[in-house]
Enzyme design. Structure first.
Site, short mmCIF file in Angstrom:
data_model
loop_
_atom_site.label_atom_id
_atom_site.label_comp_id
_atom_site.label_asym_id
_atom_site.label_seq_id
_atom_site.Cartn_x
_atom_site.Cartn_y
_atom_site.Cartn_z
N ARG A 235 40.95 39.73 26.89
CA ARG A 235 41.44 40.17 28.20
C ARG A 235 40.82 39.48 29.40
O ARG A 235 41.08 39.88 30.54
CB ARG A 235 41.28 41.69 28.37
CG ARG A 235 42.13 42.51 27.43
CD ARG A 235 42.31 43.93 27.92
NE ARG A 235 41.07 44.66 28.01
CZ ARG A 235 41.00 45.95 28.38
NH1 ARG A 235 42.10 46.60 28.70
NH2 ARG A 235 39.83 46.57 28.41
N ASP A 236 39.99 38.46 29.19
CA ASP A 236 39.41 37.76 30.34
C ASP A 236 39.28 36.27 30.04
O ASP A 236 38.25 35.65 30.32
CB ASP A 236 38.06 38.36 30.71
CG ASP A 236 37.71 38.16 32.19
OD1 ASP A 236 38.64 37.85 32.98
OD2 ASP A 236 36.54 38.32 32.56
N ILE A 237 40.35 35.70 29.49
CA ILE A 237 40.38 34.26 29.22
C ILE A 237 40.61 33.54 30.53
O ILE A 237 41.67 33.65 31.15
CB ILE A 237 41.52 33.91 28.23
CG1 ILE A 237 41.46 34.77 26.98
CG2 ILE A 237 41.48 32.42 27.88
CD1 ILE A 237 40.24 34.58 26.13
N THR B 56 41.31 39.77 35.58
CA THR B 56 41.06 38.77 36.61
C THR B 56 42.42 38.32 37.14
O THR B 56 43.20 37.71 36.40
CB THR B 56 40.30 37.56 36.04
OG1 THR B 56 39.02 37.99 35.57
CG2 THR B 56 40.11 36.50 37.12
#
Length: 280
Positions: free
Chosen positions: A139-141, A181
């Site tokens: 969930r934060d690539i 993000t």
């Protein structure tokens, strides 16, 4: 730019961790500070200090998630624990320091070659294949969470907002947005549609990374002045198909960036097999 909700001076650090030499601050968020440091037992490390607050369960999940993976696609977690620093209760994580260049720095230098982008893309897909096998969504690539090492390739960092699909969500159902993000989060992540969060959510971010590496810009943050603008653009704007690069690679990237999660490729492994067939 990050704004810290707590500050820690060097004296407090030394008092709390007398066996650690802190070399430089690598990054800082509202609840986390990351240092490059030296320890007697592990040598050069990345030393994370996390203020627990009400986020202790998420903190433990991050550690558990990160500890279940290993090099070359992920850094090694050496040890972790709790401590008090300047009267603040924290959790610390000691993990392998990855030498290399931030993908953000590479992207900011301009569009990258197709060969370099394909190699990095394959490395990241292999990493996402590992997370998918453990039913985990990162969930934060994003470029800031990826280090490119000349020997092992791309390494994925920071499971701070990872979601384990076998466990209950930590985000309230009434929350307008899920943890994310802006500019890299998939629509279902932005809208906090928990039932739609899957490995395909990470594939959306992977597609954005590939697009950004090839073009030199993020299609959802370009010309945006605020995070809200990037969110709206992600939900409404359909990026143009990349031109001037391998057509099959461009098609795969576009497929991963579909707004509806069920219209994206079924798995990272499926994408990996497609990428192996791309001839530059």
């Amino acid at each position: 730019m990050f704004e810290s909700l707590f500050s820690i001076d060097s004296i407090a650090l030394t008092d709390a961790f007398p066996d650690v030499v802190f070399d430089a601050k690598l990054g800082e968020g509202g609840q986390k500070i990351v240092f490059k440091a030296q320890t007697q037992s592990e040598g050069s490390v990345a030393f994370k200090i996390i203020k627990t607050n009400q986020q202790i369960e998420r903190t433990i999940r991050e550690i558990d998630a990160a500890s279940s993976f290993s090099p070359p696609r992920f850094p090694q977690i050496y040890r972790y624990g709790d401590a008090t620093v300047a009267d603040i209760d924290v959790v610390f994580i000691v993990e392998q320091f990855i030498e290399g260049v931030s993908l953000r720095k590479l992207i900011d230098s301009g569009p990258m070659s197709e060969e370099e982008v394909l190699n990095i893309g394959l490395d990241l897909i292999l990493g996402l294949t590992e997370t998918a096998e453990k039913n985990l969504v990162h969930r934060d690539i994003k470029p800031e969470n990826i280090i490119v090492n000349e020997y092992v390739g791309a390494v994925l960092l920071d499971f701070g907002i990872a979601r384990h699909l076998d466990l209950n969500s930590l985000t309230q159902d009434v929350a307008i947005f899920g943890p994310m993000t802006p500019g890299y989060a998939a629509p279902e992540q932005i809208n906090n549609e928990k039932r739609s969060i899957s490995v395909r959510t990470d594939l959306f971010a992977w597609g954005i990374l590939m697009y950004e590496m090839l073009s030199g810009y993020n299609p959802f943050t370009k010309s945006c002045r605020t995070a809200s603008e990037a969110i709206i653009r992600t939900l409404k704007y359909e990026p143009e198909l990349l031109q001037g690069c391998n057509s099959e690679l461009s098609r795969i990237i576009s497929w991963c960036m579909r707004k509806q999660s069920h219209r994206r490729p079924p798995s990272p492994n499926y994408v990996y097999e497609l990428l192996k067939g791309v001839v530059l």
